[in-house]
Design a protein around this motif. Structure first.
Motif, PDB file in Angstrom:
ATOM      1  N   PRO A 236      30.587-104.433 -41.027  1.00  0.00           N
ATOM      2  CA  PRO A 236      29.144-104.215 -41.242  1.00  0.00           C
ATOM      3  C   PRO A 236      28.299-105.007 -40.244  1.00  0.00           C
ATOM      4  O   PRO A 236      28.759-105.992 -39.674  1.00  0.00           O
ATOM      5  CB  PRO A 236      28.928-104.721 -42.668  1.00  0.00           C
ATOM      6  CG  PRO A 236      29.992-105.752 -42.855  1.00  0.00           C
ATOM      7  CD  PRO A 236      31.200-105.230 -42.108  1.00  0.00           C
ATOM      8  N   ARG A 237      27.064-104.571 -40.059  1.00  0.00           N
ATOM      9  CA  ARG A 237      26.176-105.179 -39.066  1.00  0.00           C
ATOM     10  C   ARG A 237      25.865-106.623 -39.442  1.00  0.00           C
ATOM     11  O   ARG A 237      25.569-106.933 -40.595  1.00  0.00           O
ATOM     12  CB  ARG A 237      24.892-104.359 -38.973  1.00  0.00           C
ATOM     13  CG  ARG A 237      23.871-104.887 -37.981  1.00  0.00           C
ATOM     14  CD  ARG A 237      22.755-103.887 -37.766  1.00  0.00           C
ATOM     15  NE  ARG A 237      23.239-102.738 -37.016  1.00  0.00           N
ATOM     16  CZ  ARG A 237      22.527-101.626 -36.831  1.00  0.00           C
ATOM     17  NH1 ARG A 237      21.319-101.515 -37.366  1.00  0.00           N
ATOM     18  NH2 ARG A 237      23.037-100.632 -36.133  1.00  0.00           N
ATOM     19  N   GLU A 238      25.948-107.501 -38.441  1.00  0.00           N
ATOM     20  CA  GLU A 238      25.693-108.927 -38.666  1.00  0.00           C
ATOM     21  C   GLU A 238      24.357-109.378 -38.084  1.00  0.00           C
ATOM     22  O   GLU A 238      23.726-110.289 -38.608  1.00  0.00           O
ATOM     23  CB  GLU A 238      26.817-109.760 -38.050  1.00  0.00           C
ATOM     24  CG  GLU A 238      28.188-109.502 -38.675  1.00  0.00           C
ATOM     25  CD  GLU A 238      29.303-110.245 -37.977  1.00  0.00           C
ATOM     26  OE1 GLU A 238      30.452-110.079 -38.389  1.00  0.00           O
ATOM     27  OE2 GLU A 238      29.002-110.986 -37.009  1.00  0.00           O
ATOM     28  N   GLY A 239      23.936-108.780 -36.989  1.00  0.00           N
ATOM     29  CA  GLY A 239      22.676-109.164 -36.354  1.00  0.00           C
ATOM     30  C   GLY A 239      21.591-108.153 -36.643  1.00  0.00           C
ATOM     31  O   GLY A 239      21.818-107.119 -37.281  1.00  0.00           O
ATOM     32  N   SER A 240      20.398-108.461 -36.169  1.00  0.00           N
ATOM     33  CA  SER A 240      19.241-107.599 -36.427  1.00  0.00           C
ATOM     34  C   SER A 240      18.433-107.412 -35.149  1.00  0.00           C
ATOM     35  O   SER A 240      18.643-108.102 -34.142  1.00  0.00           O
ATOM     36  CB  SER A 240      18.356-108.213 -37.505  1.00  0.00           C
ATOM     37  OG  SER A 240      17.782-109.429 -37.024  1.00  0.00           O
ATOM     38  N   VAL A 241      17.476-106.483 -35.207  1.00  0.00           N
ATOM     39  CA  VAL A 241      16.567-106.287 -34.076  1.00  0.00           C
ATOM     40  C   VAL A 241      15.767-107.559 -33.832  1.00  0.00           C
ATOM     41  O   VAL A 241      15.449-107.905 -32.686  1.00  0.00           O
ATOM     42  CB  VAL A 241      15.641-105.088 -34.335  1.00  0.00           C
ATOM     43  CG1 VAL A 241      14.592-104.985 -33.224  1.00  0.00           C
ATOM     44  CG2 VAL A 241      16.441-103.799 -34.411  1.00  0.00           C
ATOM     45  N   ALA A 242      15.472-108.292 -34.912  1.00  0.00           N
ATOM     46  CA  ALA A 242      14.745-109.552 -34.761  1.00  0.00           C
ATOM     47  C   ALA A 242      15.546-110.544 -33.912  1.00  0.00           C
ATOM     48  O   ALA A 242      14.984-111.283 -33.095  1.00  0.00           O
ATOM     49  CB  ALA A 242      14.444-110.148 -36.130  1.00  0.00           C
TER      50      ALA A 242
ATOM     51  N   GLU B   4       9.554-107.487 -31.811  1.00  0.00           N
ATOM     52  CA  GLU B   4      10.611-106.659 -32.386  1.00  0.00           C
ATOM     53  C   GLU B   4      10.467-105.196 -31.965  1.00  0.00           C
ATOM     54  O   GLU B   4      11.460-104.522 -31.692  1.00  0.00           O
ATOM     55  CB  GLU B   4      10.599-106.762 -33.909  1.00  0.00           C
ATOM     56  CG  GLU B   4      11.186-108.036 -34.461  1.00  0.00           C
ATOM     57  CD  GLU B   4      11.392-107.972 -35.958  1.00  0.00           C
ATOM     58  OE1 GLU B   4      11.089-108.969 -36.626  1.00  0.00           O
ATOM     59  OE2 GLU B   4      11.856-106.918 -36.447  1.00  0.00           O
ATOM     60  N   SER B   5       9.229-104.708 -31.927  1.00  0.00           N
ATOM     61  CA  SER B   5       9.022-103.303 -31.558  1.00  0.00           C
ATOM     62  C   SER B   5       9.483-103.038 -30.129  1.00  0.00           C
ATOM     63  O   SER B   5      10.047-101.973 -29.827  1.00  0.00           O
ATOM     64  CB  SER B   5       7.548-102.934 -31.714  1.00  0.00           C
ATOM     65  OG  SER B   5       6.727-103.756 -30.883  1.00  0.00           O
ATOM     66  N   THR B   6       9.274-104.008 -29.239  1.00  0.00           N
ATOM     67  CA  THR B   6       9.718-103.850 -27.845  1.00  0.00           C
ATOM     68  C   THR B   6      11.228-103.865 -27.757  1.00  0.00           C
ATOM     69  O   THR B   6      11.840-103.041 -27.054  1.00  0.00           O
ATOM     70  CB  THR B   6       9.130-104.976 -26.974  1.00  0.00           C
ATOM     71  OG1 THR B   6       7.708-104.945 -27.054  1.00  0.00           O
ATOM     72  CG2 THR B   6       9.564-104.819 -25.523  1.00  0.00           C
ATOM     73  N   ALA B   7      11.871-104.796 -28.491  1.00  0.00           N
ATOM     74  CA  ALA B   7      13.333-104.858 -28.503  1.00  0.00           C
ATOM     75  C   ALA B   7      13.915-103.572 -29.046  1.00  0.00           C
ATOM     76  O   ALA B   7      14.900-103.039 -28.518  1.00  0.00           O
ATOM     77  CB  ALA B   7      13.800-106.048 -29.328  1.00  0.00           C
ATOM     78  N   ALA B   8      13.314-103.056 -30.123  1.00  0.00           N
ATOM     79  CA  ALA B   8      13.802-101.813 -30.729  1.00  0.00           C
ATOM     80  C   ALA B   8      13.686-100.650 -29.743  1.00  0.00           C
ATOM     81  O   ALA B   8      14.578 -99.789 -29.657  1.00  0.00           O
ATOM     82  CB  ALA B   8      13.020-101.508 -32.002  1.00  0.00           C
ATOM     83  N   THR B   9      12.610-100.619 -28.964  1.00  0.00           N
ATOM     84  CA  THR B   9      12.424 -99.550 -27.979  1.00  0.00           C
ATOM     85  C   THR B   9      13.482 -99.628 -26.887  1.00  0.00           C
ATOM     86  O   THR B   9      14.063 -98.606 -26.487  1.00  0.00           O
ATOM     87  CB  THR B   9      11.022 -99.638 -27.355  1.00  0.00           C
ATOM     88  OG1 THR B   9      10.036 -99.448 -28.369  1.00  0.00           O
ATOM     89  CG2 THR B   9      10.838 -98.580 -26.268  1.00  0.00           C
ATOM     90  N   HIS B  10      13.742-100.837 -26.388  1.00  0.00           N
ATOM     91  CA  HIS B  10      14.785-101.006 -25.376  1.00  0.00           C
ATOM     92  C   HIS B  10      16.137-100.506 -25.907  1.00  0.00           C
ATOM     93  O   HIS B  10      16.871 -99.800 -25.205  1.00  0.00           O
ATOM     94  CB  HIS B  10      14.918-102.474 -24.976  1.00  0.00           C
ATOM     95  CG  HIS B  10      13.803-102.991 -24.133  1.00  0.00           C
ATOM     96  ND1 HIS B  10      13.227-102.259 -23.114  1.00  0.00           N
ATOM     97  CD2 HIS B  10      13.149-104.200 -24.144  1.00  0.00           C
ATOM     98  CE1 HIS B  10      12.287-102.973 -22.541  1.00  0.00           C
ATOM     99  NE2 HIS B  10      12.219-104.150 -23.141  1.00  0.00           N
ATOM    100  N   LEU B  11      16.470-100.874 -27.135  1.00  0.00           N
ATOM    101  CA  LEU B  11      17.760-100.468 -27.712  1.00  0.00           C
ATOM    102  C   LEU B  11      17.832 -98.959 -27.892  1.00  0.00           C
ATOM    103  O   LEU B  11      18.845 -98.332 -27.558  1.00  0.00           O
ATOM    104  CB  LEU B  11      17.983-101.165 -29.056  1.00  0.00           C
ATOM    105  CG  LEU B  11      18.300-102.658 -29.008  1.00  0.00           C
ATOM    106  CD1 LEU B  11      18.369-103.223 -30.423  1.00  0.00           C
ATOM    107  CD2 LEU B  11      19.612-102.906 -28.281  1.00  0.00           C
ATOM    108  N   ARG B  12      16.768 -98.359 -28.416  1.00  0.00           N
ATOM    109  CA  ARG B  12      16.788 -96.903 -28.653  1.00  0.00           C
ATOM    110  C   ARG B  12      16.955 -96.140 -27.345  1.00  0.00           C
ATOM    111  O   ARG B  12      17.734 -95.181 -27.259  1.00  0.00           O
ATOM    112  CB  ARG B  12      15.505 -96.467 -29.363  1.00  0.00           C
ATOM    113  CG  ARG B  12      15.467 -96.780 -30.846  1.00  0.00           C
ATOM    114  CD  ARG B  12      14.400 -95.956 -31.551  1.00  0.00           C
ATOM    115  NE  ARG B  12      13.079 -96.190 -30.971  1.00  0.00           N
ATOM    116  CZ  ARG B  12      12.235 -97.130 -31.379  1.00  0.00           C
ATOM    117  NH1 ARG B  12      12.601 -97.952 -32.357  1.00  0.00           N
ATOM    118  NH2 ARG B  12      11.067 -97.273 -30.812  1.00  0.00           N
ATOM    119  N   LYS B  13      16.229 -96.556 -26.308  1.00  0.00           N
ATOM    120  CA  LYS B  13      16.324 -95.851 -25.024  1.00  0.00           C
ATOM    121  C   LYS B  13      17.710 -96.028 -24.405  1.00  0.00           C
ATOM    122  O   LYS B  13      18.277 -95.071 -23.862  1.00  0.00           O
ATOM    123  CB  LYS B  13      15.244 -96.358 -24.071  1.00  0.00           C
ATOM    124  CG  LYS B  13      13.834 -95.907 -24.453  1.00  0.00           C
ATOM    125  CD  LYS B  13      12.810 -96.368 -23.428  1.00  0.00           C
ATOM    126  CE  LYS B  13      11.420 -95.848 -23.768  1.00  0.00           C
ATOM    127  NZ  LYS B  13      10.405 -96.294 -22.789  1.00  0.00           N
TER     128      LYS B  13
END
Length: 221
Positions: A184-190, A200-209
């Protein structure tokens, strides 16, 4: 102009000792060759390695034809600048790409199933000469996996994330280090955001792209 995607299947004599060790279970996930320059009876090569860089260094140190090397650790692996004496079995590849009229699109992937995967671009006759030179050597077998009418990134680069931005690669590296892709997932977008020093929103965008590009390359291969 055509773009050929090739898989070169290597017999026992054609396998480089380091590649052989990886095929036999050395803890290396991926070995990508970005450049190989012959220098008389020597060659200088630049690799990117995903996996245990200490294990890879041990393989280099134990290979007689490797004269010297420098390793630079990177997220998930390392870059390796290698100077070696090519074997007779390597000459078919140097000869093939010394014919002129073609461009080898980096990287070349050395895979644990005893194959090389590569992409070449050029006009029809020079491409046929490259394939014919390799096919004439009984130690290798060449499969043409695909033909495109315009140049593009190599399949190794596509699958390995060669068209990601630097920030996207940093985001994936931070996510991997944080355990974001564990099950199971251990880390987070945070956690990724903290590592990158962004929202967090910027990190999430980098990951999604980054994830969209990687999945698209694999599914669309």
């Amino acid at each position: 102009m055509n773009c050929l995607h090739l898989t070169v299947r290597l017999g026992d004599e054609a396998l480089h000792p380091v590649h052989r060790a990886i095929c036999e279970g050395a803890p290396i996930e991926r070995e990508l060759l970005f450049q190989a320059n012959p220098e008389g009876d020597r060659a200088a090569l630049l690799f990117y390695i995903e996996g245990d860089h200490e294990a890879y260094e041990a393989l280099l140190a134990d290979t007689d034809q490797v004269e010297s090397y420098d390793l630079v650790p990177a997220a998930g692996g390392c870059y390796a600048y290698v100077r070696e004496t090519p074997r007779p079995a390597d000459e078919v590849f140097y000869d093939a790409f010394d014919l002129g009229g073609v461009v080898l699109v980096p990287p070349v992937a050395f895979r644990p199933d005893r194959t090389m995967r590569l992409t070449v671009v050029g006009e029809t006759e020079p491409l046929e000469a490259v394939v014919g030179t390799m096919e004439a050597d009984e130690r290798v077998r060449v499969d043409i996996d695909g033909v495109e009418s315009r140049p593009g990134p190599s399949r190794a680069g596509r699958i390995g994330g060669g068209d990601l931005t630097g920030r996207q690669r940093e985001a994936l590296g931070a996510a991997w280090a944080a355990g974001y892709y564990e099950v199971p997932r251990e880390g987070s977008v945070a956690d990724v955001a903290d590592a990158l020093g962004v929202a967090e929103s910027t990190a999430a965008t980098h990951l999604r792209k980054a994830e969209a590009r990687l999945v698209g390359r694999v599914v669309g291969e």
